[in-house]
Design an enzyme around this catalytic site. Structure first.
Site, PDB file in Angstrom:
ATOM      1  N   ASP A  12       4.592  -0.663  12.276  1.00 24.94           N
ATOM      2  CA  ASP A  12       3.779   0.322  11.539  1.00 24.94           C
ATOM      3  C   ASP A  12       4.616   1.459  10.961  1.00 24.94           C
ATOM      4  OD1 ASP A  12       1.507  -1.119  12.388  1.00 24.94           O
ATOM      5  OD2 ASP A  12       1.534  -0.027  14.283  1.00 24.94           O
ATOM      6  N   HIS A  40       0.273  -5.243   7.235  1.00 23.84           N
ATOM      7  CA  HIS A  40       0.882  -4.247   6.374  1.00 23.84           C
ATOM      8  C   HIS A  40      -0.217  -3.664   5.523  1.00 23.84           C
ATOM      9  CE1 HIS A  40       4.879  -5.410   7.312  1.00 23.84           C
ATOM     10  NE2 HIS A  40       4.736  -6.624   6.853  1.00 23.84           N
TER      11      HIS A  40
HETATM   12  P1  GDP Z   1       3.980  -1.632   8.296  1.00 21.73           P
HETATM   13  O1  GDP Z   1       3.329  -2.620   9.154  1.00 21.73           O
HETATM   14  O2  GDP Z   1       5.349  -1.259   8.754  1.00 21.73           O
HETATM   15  O3  GDP Z   1       3.931  -1.975   6.841  1.00 21.73           O
HETATM   16  O4  GDP Z   1       3.162  -0.307   8.440  1.00 21.73           O
HETATM   17  P2  GDP Z   1       1.668   0.044   8.077  1.00 21.73           P
HETATM   18  O5  GDP Z   1       1.042  -0.903   7.168  1.00 21.73           O
HETATM   19  O6  GDP Z   1       0.983   0.399   9.324  1.00 21.73           O
HETATM   20  O7  GDP Z   1       1.959   1.346   7.211  1.00 21.73           O
HETATM   21  C1  GDP Z   1       1.756   2.562   7.649  1.00 21.73           C
HETATM   22  C2  GDP Z   1       0.691   3.282   6.865  1.00 21.73           C
HETATM   23  O8  GDP Z   1       1.318   4.344   6.210  1.00 21.73           O
HETATM   24  C3  GDP Z   1      -0.016   2.539   5.750  1.00 21.73           C
HETATM   25  O9  GDP Z   1      -1.353   2.971   5.735  1.00 21.73           O
HETATM   26  C4  GDP Z   1       0.709   2.958   4.482  1.00 21.73           C
HETATM   27  O10 GDP Z   1      -0.110   2.952   3.318  1.00 21.73           O
HETATM   28  C5  GDP Z   1       1.054   4.345   4.830  1.00 21.73           C
HETATM   29  N1  GDP Z   1       2.280   4.864   4.246  1.00 21.73           N
HETATM   30  C6  GDP Z   1       3.471   4.247   4.001  1.00 21.73           C
HETATM   31  N2  GDP Z   1       4.372   5.135   3.561  1.00 21.73           N
HETATM   32  C7  GDP Z   1       3.734   6.345   3.531  1.00 21.73           C
HETATM   33  C8  GDP Z   1       4.149   7.660   3.198  1.00 21.73           C
HETATM   34  O11 GDP Z   1       5.291   7.927   2.859  1.00 21.73           O
HETATM   35  N3  GDP Z   1       3.199   8.647   3.326  1.00 21.73           N
HETATM   36  C9  GDP Z   1       1.926   8.419   3.735  1.00 21.73           C
HETATM   37  N4  GDP Z   1       1.086   9.426   3.827  1.00 21.73           N
HETATM   38  N5  GDP Z   1       1.525   7.190   4.071  1.00 21.73           N
HETATM   39  C10 GDP Z   1       2.402   6.175   3.964  1.00 21.73           C
END
Ligand code: GDP
Length: 426
Positions: A12, A40
């Protein structure tokens, strides 16, 4: 040339967004491990999507999306995911599924649920997607490979043997209804029909792609700390989360992986059980959870609230080292704009001793965080595109962490969208 996008921590970290962003310049995007147990979240012009099996490149029409042999392939979920995308206006992506990928079976999902039930309070906090039973069968050599779906004789024989073995456990260990051989065979036939249009000899396809100088992205799931060898065993996932495994889970020469982008979030979050040294609780955690990510830190697959904590330099330094990081993408920095002061975990204290090398699990359980507090920047940094334009305290936070972890932060993400990114020189 091959680039990997992987996580430094518990998952995440925002890998989906970084992959989606880098996919703009890529030809092929590959999932090489894990299954539909994590998700994701991606925000782009088509809307907000949670992807579980498909790689994050599916939104571009110039890319090919590959499910590698290392993935736990849930066929009905993959088909459903494709239908959800096309149903919401995304053009039908080009998808290839390795003929060597193995299949998550309905009984894997049942066994995952039954085992968590049996363990009760001692459960792993599994997402119950069948991942652990799936990989157990793969390595016990009793799994079903996609290629086997096309060999009727073998399929019949294997289905029979499988039912025999699984029913012993269902009856005597779990006291649950048994499975039926004919039904299992019918399921396998339906899987064959669903997957047939996508099946491909992926390693040979990639060999050609490399000769044609294509750009290939490997997309990792979860992060270093969930790796079965190098993570917080046994509270880990069942396939390797490391970039090195990308070579195996996709079928590429390891020396082709030239860039390893390790994604680190500006604070910590984790799902499932296990030691989490910089964890915070109560109102402090609730506020960060509510403001975190894009619409709160809740599991993309399960909707479960994530456990929250401050940035952990010890875990992240280790996480980056095991990935073989060439670049760190530091994400979700915008979320911290509300804090007057930001604690950062710079060391662990174990039995009166301070360490900065991430320890084995038994020691980790005893670790207490050594916190350093940095001043916050108290403003919204979304929309900023140049590093120098970030508030001074914000740059100090980035540079402090870069020094602690010892790997270059070359990308800073300050929002969930594709363009919310600030590039920095090494
Ligand atoms: P992954 O499994 O590593 O892709 O992580 P997630 O899907 O859980 O991503 C984390 C969350 O953070 C998602 O809701 C993304 O849209 C959001 N996200 C990613 N980068 C950023 C950022 O720089 N700022 C903010 N506010 N949200 C972000």
């Amino acid at each position: 040339m091959v680039k990997a996008v992987v996580g430094a921590n518990w998952g995440d970290e925002g890998k989906g967004k970084i992959t989606d962003m880098l996919a703009k310049e890529a030809d092929i995007i590959i999932r090489f491990q894990g299954g539909a147990n994590a998700g994701h979240t991606i925000v782009n012009d088509y809307g907000k999507f949670a992807l579980h099996t498909l790689p994050s490149g599916v939104f571009y029409s110039h890319t090919t999306s590959v499910i590698g042999n290392g993935v736990a392939l849930n066929i009905p979920m993959l088909i459903q995911e494709i239908e959800t995308l096309t149903g919401r206006g995304v053009p039908m992506p080009r998808i290839l599924v390795s003929d060597r990928a193995q299949i998550v079976m309905p009984y894997h999902i049942l066994f995952d649920q039954y085992e968590e039930e049996r363990l009760g309070k001692k459960s792993f906090g599994s997402t119950k997607s069948g991942i652990a039973p799936f990989y157990s069968d793969k390595y016990a050599k009793t799994g079903f490979q996609v290629s086997e779906l096309f060999d009727e004789e073998l399929l019949k024989e294997k289905a029979e043997k499988t039912v025999e073995m699984k029913n012993v456990l269902l009856e005597h260990l779990y006291h649950k209804p048994s499975i039926d051989g004919k039904e299992l065979l019918a399921t396998l036939h339906s899987y064959r029909e669903m997957i047939a249009p996508y099946v491909c000899d992926v390693s040979s396809y990639l060999d050609r792609a490399l000769k044609e100088k294509k750009t290939i992205l490997l997309e990792g799931q979860l992060g270093t700390l969930k790796d079965p060898d190098h993570g917080i065993y046994p509270m880990v996932t069942s396939s390797s989360t490391l970039a090195a495994y990308g070579a195996i889970g996709a079928g590429l020469p390891p020396y082709e992986i030239k860039e390893i982008v390790t994604v680190c979030k500006a604070y910590s979050s984790a799902v499932g059980a296990g030691a989490f040294v910089s964890e915070i609780f109560g109102e402090e955690a609730e506020e960060l959870r509510r403001r975190g990510g894009d619409g709160g830190e809740y599991g993309a697959t399960t909707g479960r609230p994530r456990r929250m904590g401050w940035f952990d330099c010890v875990a992240s330094k280790y996480g980056c080292r095991l990935q073989g990081t060439t670049d760190v993408a530091f994400t979700v920095l915008d979320v911290l704009g509300y804090l007057d002061e930001i604690p950062v975990c710079v060391a662990y204290e174990i039995d009166g001793e301070e360490i900065t090398d991430f320890p084995v699990t038994a020691k980790l359980e005893k670790a207490k965080p050594v916190l350093r507090t940095l001043p916050g920047w108290k403003c919204d940094i979304r929309g900023i595109r140049e590093y120098e334009k970030l508030p001074e305290n914000c740059r100090n936070y980035v540079e402090f962490i870069e020094k602690q972890i010892g790997y270059p932060i070359t990308m800073v993400s300050n929002g969930p969208g594709r363009d919310d990114i600030i590039y920095r020189k090494k």
